[in-house]
Design a protein around this motif. Structure first.
Motif, mmCIF file in Angstrom:
data_model
loop_
_atom_site.group_PDB
_atom_site.id
_atom_site.type_symbol
_atom_site.label_atom_id
_atom_site.label_comp_id
_atom_site.label_asym_id
_atom_site.label_seq_id
_atom_site.Cartn_x
_atom_site.Cartn_y
_atom_site.Cartn_z
ATOM 1 N N ARG A 1 0.841 -1.208 0.000
ATOM 2 C CA ARG A 1 0.000 0.000 0.000
ATOM 3 C C ARG A 1 0.872 1.251 0.000
ATOM 4 N NH1 ARG A 1 -5.407 -0.503 0.972
ATOM 5 N NH2 ARG A 1 -6.167 -2.549 1.676
ATOM 6 N N PHE B 1 -4.305 -3.784 -4.445
ATOM 7 C CA PHE B 1 -3.736 -2.677 -3.669
ATOM 8 C C PHE B 1 -3.454 -1.476 -4.569
ATOM 9 C CE2 PHE B 1 -1.994 -5.872 -0.411
ATOM 10 C CZ PHE B 1 -3.085 -5.682 0.417
ATOM 11 N N GLU C 1 -4.899 2.287 -4.028
ATOM 12 C CA GLU C 1 -4.018 3.391 -3.654
ATOM 13 C C GLU C 1 -3.776 4.368 -4.799
ATOM 14 O OE1 GLU C 1 -2.973 4.048 -0.643
ATOM 15 O OE2 GLU C 1 -3.984 2.268 0.146
#
Length: 260
Positions: free
Chosen positions: A69, A210, A214
């Protein structure tokens, strides 16, 4: 109380060595460009001109392994195709070579078990063919990777469009391309023979999820769905091809039986 204009500008604040770096602005490679994440430092890979290629590669891999992340939150928000493509390409090339080495070793071992152990000429031909395949893969893999990463990015971007996951994104297809390129870290699992291939597939999909969250700002549910859609579509296509081939084979067999 108003400030006296004749007094000049106020003095700058005292230097704080622990303050986070400000977000760089402007184009160019090697750490330049605009970064997301509210002033977070760039990926080590974007500073490879300063850190060196090997150190930047290893540091970036460590970051994606330990905190994906955080890694994806440091991605450049624009103007960068070559850097991520080179990063993923290095990993893909190395793992392809390792995979061929495993295949070469297993072919030698199982060839010996199957009875070629006493046939030096036969075993030599088997190993020679494996070495030739290894060299061919070393040459062709960069081209295969470049085509594959663009196709993969296109499929994942299509998945995002289908689930409506690009509403908050400013990165567009270029952002998806970066996400997919850096997700090749998951291919490192292939260093383990046989089971490593399955782990690599799962790991890469997790990294892509992820990345969607993000870098594109996609909610978790939509991010998972968008990451799984290309895999589902590929499985459906394979299933259709297998069923079609089976029906064609059965039809041909029926014609041959009727003709006999």
């Amino acid at each position: 109380m108003s400030q006296d204009p004749s007094a000049g500008p106020p003095p700058p604040p005292p230097y704080n060595p622990y303050a986070p770096p400000s977000a760089p602005v402007g184009g160019g490679g090697g750490g330049g460009g605009v970064y997301e994440g509210g002033g977070k430092p760039p990926l080590p890979w974007d500073e490879r001109s300063r850190l060196g290629l090997v150190d930047a590669l290893i540091s970036t891999i460590k970051l994606f392994v330990t905190d994906p992340r955080e890694a994806y939150s440091r991605l450049r928000s624009d103007g960068d195709y070559v850097g991520p493509m080179l990063f993923g390409g290095i990993i893909a090339w190395v793992m392809a070579i390792i995979g061929q080495i495993w295949s070469l070793l297993f072919s030698g071992v199982f060839g010996g078990i199957a009875g070629l152990g006493g046939d030096v000429e036969g075993l030599g031909m088997l190993m020679g063919g494996g070495i030739a395949q290894l060299l061919l893969m070393a040459v062709l893999m960069p081209f295969i990777y470049v085509i594959g990463v663009f196709i993969s990015a296109g499929l994942y971007h299509l998945g995002l469009m289908i689930v409506g996951g690009l509403q908050n994104s400013q990165a567009g297809f270029e952002g998806t391309f970066r996400i997919v390129s850096y997700s090749y870290v998951g291919q490192l699992a292939q260093i383990v023979p046989i089971l490593g291939t399955i782990v690599a597939l799962i790991w890469q999909i997790v990294l892509i999820v992820f990345g969607h969250q993000e870098h594109h700002g996609v909610p978790q549910g939509k991010a998972v769905l968008a990451a799984l859609l290309p895999l589902v579509l590929c499985c459906l296509c394979v299933a259709v091809l297998v069923i079609g081939a089976g029906m064609m084979g059965a039809g041909l067999a029926g014609l041959a039986g009727a003709g006999g």
